[in-house]
Scaffold this active site. Structure first.
Site, PDB file in Angstrom:
ATOM      1  N   HIS A   1       0.676  -1.142  -0.022  1.00  0.00           N
ATOM      2  CA  HIS A   1       0.175   0.123   0.023  1.00  0.00           C
ATOM      3  C   HIS A   1       0.946   1.301  -0.085  1.00  0.00           C
ATOM      4  O   HIS A   1       1.626   1.332  -0.990  1.00  0.00           O
ATOM      5  CB  HIS A   1      -1.045  -0.171   1.239  1.00  0.00           C
ATOM      6  CG  HIS A   1      -1.934   1.131   1.288  1.00  0.00           C
ATOM      7  ND1 HIS A   1      -2.330   1.608   0.136  1.00  0.00           N
ATOM      8  CD2 HIS A   1      -2.775   1.041   2.317  1.00  0.00           C
ATOM      9  CE1 HIS A   1      -3.509   2.400   0.519  1.00  0.00           C
ATOM     10  NE2 HIS A   1      -3.644   2.313   1.719  1.00  0.00           N
TER      11      HIS A   1
ATOM     12  N   ARG B   1      -3.392   9.955 -11.329  1.00  0.00           N
ATOM     13  CA  ARG B   1      -2.668  10.390 -10.266  1.00  0.00           C
ATOM     14  C   ARG B   1      -1.206  10.423 -10.630  1.00  0.00           C
ATOM     15  O   ARG B   1      -0.272  11.387 -10.537  1.00  0.00           O
ATOM     16  CB  ARG B   1      -2.693   9.846  -8.822  1.00  0.00           C
ATOM     17  CG  ARG B   1      -4.150  10.009  -8.304  1.00  0.00           C
ATOM     18  CD  ARG B   1      -4.070   9.299  -6.887  1.00  0.00           C
ATOM     19  NE  ARG B   1      -4.066   7.745  -7.012  1.00  0.00           N
ATOM     20  CZ  ARG B   1      -4.157   6.958  -6.006  1.00  0.00           C
ATOM     21  NH1 ARG B   1      -4.236   7.278  -4.795  1.00  0.00           N
ATOM     22  NH2 ARG B   1      -4.026   5.625  -6.430  1.00  0.00           N
TER      23      ARG B   1
HETATM   24  N1  NMX Z   1       4.799  -6.596  -9.801  1.00  0.00           N
HETATM   25  C1  NMX Z   1       4.928  -8.013  -9.757  1.00  0.00           C
HETATM   26  N2  NMX Z   1       3.934  -8.831  -9.738  1.00  0.00           N
HETATM   27  C2  NMX Z   1       2.755  -8.178  -9.414  1.00  0.00           C
HETATM   28  C3  NMX Z   1       2.595  -6.818  -9.613  1.00  0.00           C
HETATM   29  C4  NMX Z   1       3.799  -6.216  -9.903  1.00  0.00           C
HETATM   30  N3  NMX Z   1       3.870  -4.988  -9.791  1.00  0.00           N
HETATM   31  N4  NMX Z   1       1.261  -6.451  -9.384  1.00  0.00           N
HETATM   32  C5  NMX Z   1       0.556  -7.599  -9.042  1.00  0.00           C
HETATM   33  N5  NMX Z   1       1.488  -8.764  -9.238  1.00  0.00           N
HETATM   34  C6  NMX Z   1       1.131 -10.339  -9.045  1.00  0.00           C
HETATM   35  C7  NMX Z   1       0.674 -10.422  -7.712  1.00  0.00           C
HETATM   36  O1  NMX Z   1       1.539 -10.332  -6.742  1.00  0.00           O
HETATM   37  C8  NMX Z   1      -0.114 -11.581  -7.931  1.00  0.00           C
HETATM   38  O2  NMX Z   1       0.828 -12.571  -7.843  1.00  0.00           O
HETATM   39  P1  NMX Z   1       0.613 -14.106  -7.257  1.00  0.00           P
HETATM   40  O3  NMX Z   1      -0.664 -14.630  -7.897  1.00  0.00           O
HETATM   41  O4  NMX Z   1       1.614 -15.042  -7.560  1.00  0.00           O
HETATM   42  O5  NMX Z   1       0.225 -13.825  -5.682  1.00  0.00           O
HETATM   43  C9  NMX Z   1      -0.834 -11.458  -9.294  1.00  0.00           C
HETATM   44  O6  NMX Z   1       0.183 -10.492  -9.856  1.00  0.00           O
HETATM   45  C10 NMX Z   1      -2.187 -11.096  -9.398  1.00  0.00           C
HETATM   46  O7  NMX Z   1      -2.394  -9.892  -8.659  1.00  0.00           O
HETATM   47  P2  NMX Z   1      -3.544  -8.716  -9.041  1.00  0.00           P
HETATM   48  O8  NMX Z   1      -4.654  -9.337  -9.049  1.00  0.00           O
HETATM   49  O9  NMX Z   1      -2.930  -8.192 -10.310  1.00  0.00           O
HETATM   50  O10 NMX Z   1      -3.212  -7.652  -7.955  1.00  0.00           O
HETATM   51  P3  NMX Z   1      -3.699  -7.382  -6.546  1.00  0.00           P
HETATM   52  O11 NMX Z   1      -4.927  -6.801  -6.452  1.00  0.00           O
HETATM   53  O12 NMX Z   1      -3.589  -8.939  -5.647  1.00  0.00           O
HETATM   54  O13 NMX Z   1      -2.654  -6.617  -5.948  1.00  0.00           O
HETATM   55  C11 NMX Z   1      -1.033  -4.713  -5.671  1.00  0.00           C
HETATM   56  C12 NMX Z   1      -2.459  -5.019  -6.306  1.00  0.00           C
HETATM   57  C13 NMX Z   1      -1.118  -3.005  -5.917  1.00  0.00           C
HETATM   58  C14 NMX Z   1      -0.857  -5.024  -4.355  1.00  0.00           C
HETATM   59  C15 NMX Z   1      -0.229  -5.236  -6.783  1.00  0.00           C
HETATM   60  O14 NMX Z   1      -0.145  -4.829  -7.952  1.00  0.00           O
HETATM   61  C16 NMX Z   1       1.477  -4.892  -6.501  1.00  0.00           C
HETATM   62  O15 NMX Z   1       2.003  -5.560  -5.374  1.00  0.00           O
HETATM   63  N6  NMX Z   1       2.136  -3.865  -6.813  1.00  0.00           N
HETATM   64  C17 NMX Z   1       3.419  -3.467  -6.410  1.00  0.00           C
HETATM   65  C18 NMX Z   1       3.139  -2.636  -5.220  1.00  0.00           C
HETATM   66  C19 NMX Z   1       2.603  -1.185  -5.222  1.00  0.00           C
HETATM   67  O16 NMX Z   1       2.743  -0.637  -6.097  1.00  0.00           O
HETATM   68  N7  NMX Z   1       1.579  -0.835  -4.266  1.00  0.00           N
HETATM   69  C20 NMX Z   1       1.088   0.223  -4.390  1.00  0.00           C
HETATM   70  C21 NMX Z   1      -0.406   0.293  -4.720  1.00  0.00           C
HETATM   71  C22 NMX Z   1      -1.042   1.540  -4.568  1.00  0.00           C
HETATM   72  N8  NMX Z   1      -0.994   2.470  -3.433  1.00  0.00           N
HETATM   73  O17 NMX Z   1      -0.446   3.441  -3.152  1.00  0.00           O
HETATM   74  O18 NMX Z   1      -1.586   1.571  -2.310  1.00  0.00           O
HETATM   75  C1  MLT Z   2      -4.817   4.331  -2.590  1.00  0.00           C
HETATM   76  O1  MLT Z   2      -4.474   5.524  -2.925  1.00  0.00           O
HETATM   77  O2  MLT Z   2      -5.380   4.037  -1.519  1.00  0.00           O
HETATM   78  C2  MLT Z   2      -4.205   3.213  -3.386  1.00  0.00           C
HETATM   79  O3  MLT Z   2      -4.188   3.430  -4.904  1.00  0.00           O
HETATM   80  C3  MLT Z   2      -4.888   1.469  -3.036  1.00  0.00           C
HETATM   81  C4  MLT Z   2      -6.042   1.540  -3.447  1.00  0.00           C
HETATM   82  O4  MLT Z   2      -6.793   2.381  -3.817  1.00  0.00           O
HETATM   83  O5  MLT Z   2      -6.509   0.212  -3.410  1.00  0.00           O
END
Ligand code: NMX
Ligand code: MLT
Length: 473
Positions: free
Chosen positions: A307, A362
């Protein structure tokens, strides 16, 4: 040490102002009488009864309408796609991104008052918009800026609570500790102890919410100066707006950095209700925990790397790319580095999202800011290269639902350019911004009388038995 004394003197001075709160309240009341349109509280007071009626009507007329089916995938998969929360201040569209009370980010940039012609929106204006659903005038925003300045009083024990931690403690730990210490001043808790009627809950919630929003920049800048600037603290500049003053207290006085901070706080403020920090704040608040307790809990969710901590991770990752390959990295080298990250079992920080399915607006508005103000910055150029290189690789993985960059992919290089280089601090900036969205919704939670949040959970045994029976039927 000299500056620490300065801060102590300042907070003592402000405590004295606080002791005369009956005077300042009556001044505010007189202002309300002569120009009620400038007072946020009185605007809310008018709005709340009609919104309470609206919600009652929705429930009475449509209470049994189905919004979708719950599948086993949703229960195991972190409730993705499951509609289950009421959140008034903003709504996220997977393709279009966030809208604050119906306004997109470009619309907010156009419509919300700014500190200068064609400048970035003032976060106070966004706060007004989130709370009332109306675009404020510059005079209303100025009045709210003043109200926040009046409320920006932080007692010494808050700083002492932070000082009890080692300087090496993560900035988010220090920040959340400071917010917990601020809780001692909760008006909601005091009113509840005195037996306040539930019809009036929103009033002390409003007091706490506005005071919390006003105070977190002081706590956050204290943490920054304590860790990175030898404890040389910078007092509030009462001539500045919320974003400008926050930047000033951190130690950044350039007008462009002030503009960046206004934009930063505005775009990070709210992202509908299901993200980890907003949902946590709402959940904890649903137990009638006051806004300080609720927001401190939210911060602990924001501190996770999937996050809010992702903004720290992005800049550290970008710097590791530069350390290994230099600034003039080729596309092929960058591809190799991305694969190396993925093959070592890590995520590429700043890419992907739980809801969004396109590039985060954003990210786009920060990119526009960079194109305008720092087009030749080498790290910005690297971020632009990543925008080309990463999505096809994540798509190739076959499992990533959104290969596009999110808000965190861009914020660090902008801050770094203006001298705020300490990546471990970045999530605190996100936290200060998020106080605006979470606290606005907490006021509406209490105004609308939303109940204790308590979803049903099940076990794997339960799921297997339920599905067996469903198949047999
Ligand atoms: N790099 C590598 N793998 C990824 C990434 C990424 N950036 N995004 C998703 N995946 C993988 C994820 O780990 C999962 O793998 P597994 O099945 O082996 O567990 C698979 O793709 C399916 O995930 P999604 O359904 O696409 O994504 P989910 O909704 O579960 O997670 C995040 C969303 C944001 C947690 C994920 O995209 C991520 O880990 N991104 C990198 C961290 C990040 O940038 N977080 C910030 C989000 C914004 N914020 O400010 O909160
Ligand atoms: C946020 O701003 O809270 C992030 O993009 C994560 C989300 O919306 O799930």
């Amino acid at each position: 040490m000299v500056f620490l004394k300065g801060v102590s003197a300042l907070s003592r001075l402000r405590s004295r102002v606080k002791q005369h709160s009956s005077l300042s309240n009556s001044v505010r009341w007189i202002q309300t009488q002569t120009s009620s349109d400038l007072d946020l509280h009185s605007q809310l007071k008018e709005l709340i009864p009609e919104q309470q009626e609206r919600l009652k009507k929705i429930r009475a007329e449509h209470g049994k309408v189905q919004l979708g089916n719950i599948t086993v995938d949703m229960v195991i998969g972190g409730m993705r796609g499951m509609t289950g929360l009421l959140w008034e201040t903003s709504l996220l569209d997977p393709d279009e991104g966030i809208r604050f009370r119906g306004l997109s980010i470009p619309e907010c940039q156009k419509l919300l008052p700014a500190a200068k012609p064609d400048g970035e929106p003032l976060p106070e204006g966004l706060l007004w918009l989130l709370l009332t659903g109306k675009v404020p005038s510059k005079a209303q925003v100025d009045a709210l800026s003043q109200e926040l300045r009046d409320r920006a009083i932080v007692p010494d024990y808050v700083f002492k609570a932070i000082d009890a931690l080692p300087v090496s403690a993560h900035p988010m730990t220090q920040f959340a500790t400071g917010v917990m210490a601020l809780q001692v001043q909760s008006e909601f808790q005091r009113a509840y102890e005195k037996g306040i009627s539930k019809t009036k809950y929103w009033e002390p919630t409003y007091e706490d919410a506005l005071s919390l929003i006003a105070r977190v920049p002081l706590v956050a800048s204290y943490v920054y100066r304590r860790i990175y600037k030898d404890g040389k603290f910078i007092p509030v500049d009462d001539s500045l707006d919320y974003g400008g003053n926050f930047s000033h207290m951190l130690g950044f006085s350039s007008p462009q950095m002030h503009e960046l901070m206004r934009l930063y706080v505005t775009i990070h403020s709210d992202h509908e209700g299901g993200n980890v920090s907003a949902h946590t704040g709402h959940l904890v608040g649903s137990a009638l925990s006051d806004p300080y307790l609720s927001f401190a809990a939210a911060l602990n969710g924001l501190a996770g790397p999937l996050h809010g901590l992702a903004n720290q991770e992005v800049l550290l990752w970008i710097k590791s790319v530069v350390d290994e390959c230099g600034e003039n990295i080729s596309k092929d080298q960058l591809k190799d580095y991305v694969w190396k990250t993925l093959n070592s079992g890590k995520v590429v920080p700043g890419f992907g999202h739980g809801v969004l399915r396109k590039t985060d607006p954003r990210y786009m508005c920060q990119r526009e800011f960079a194109l305008k103000h720092l087009p030749d910055d080498p790290l910005f150029k690297l971020v632009s290269q990543l925008y080309e290189v990463v999505p096809p690789i994540l798509t190739e993985l076959g499992k990533v639902k959104n290969p596009w960059p999110n808000v965190d992919a861009h914020s660090g290089v902008l801050l770094n350019y203006y001298g705020l280089t300490e990546a471990r601090y970045y999530t605190v900036l996100f936290g200060v911004s998020r106080s605006i969205g979470i606290c606005s919704q907490l006021i509406w939670d209490r105004a609308l009388g939303l109940p204790l949040e308590r979803p049903k959970s099940v076990t794997m045994d339960w799921l297997e038995n339920y599905c067996k029976k469903a198949k047999a039927a």
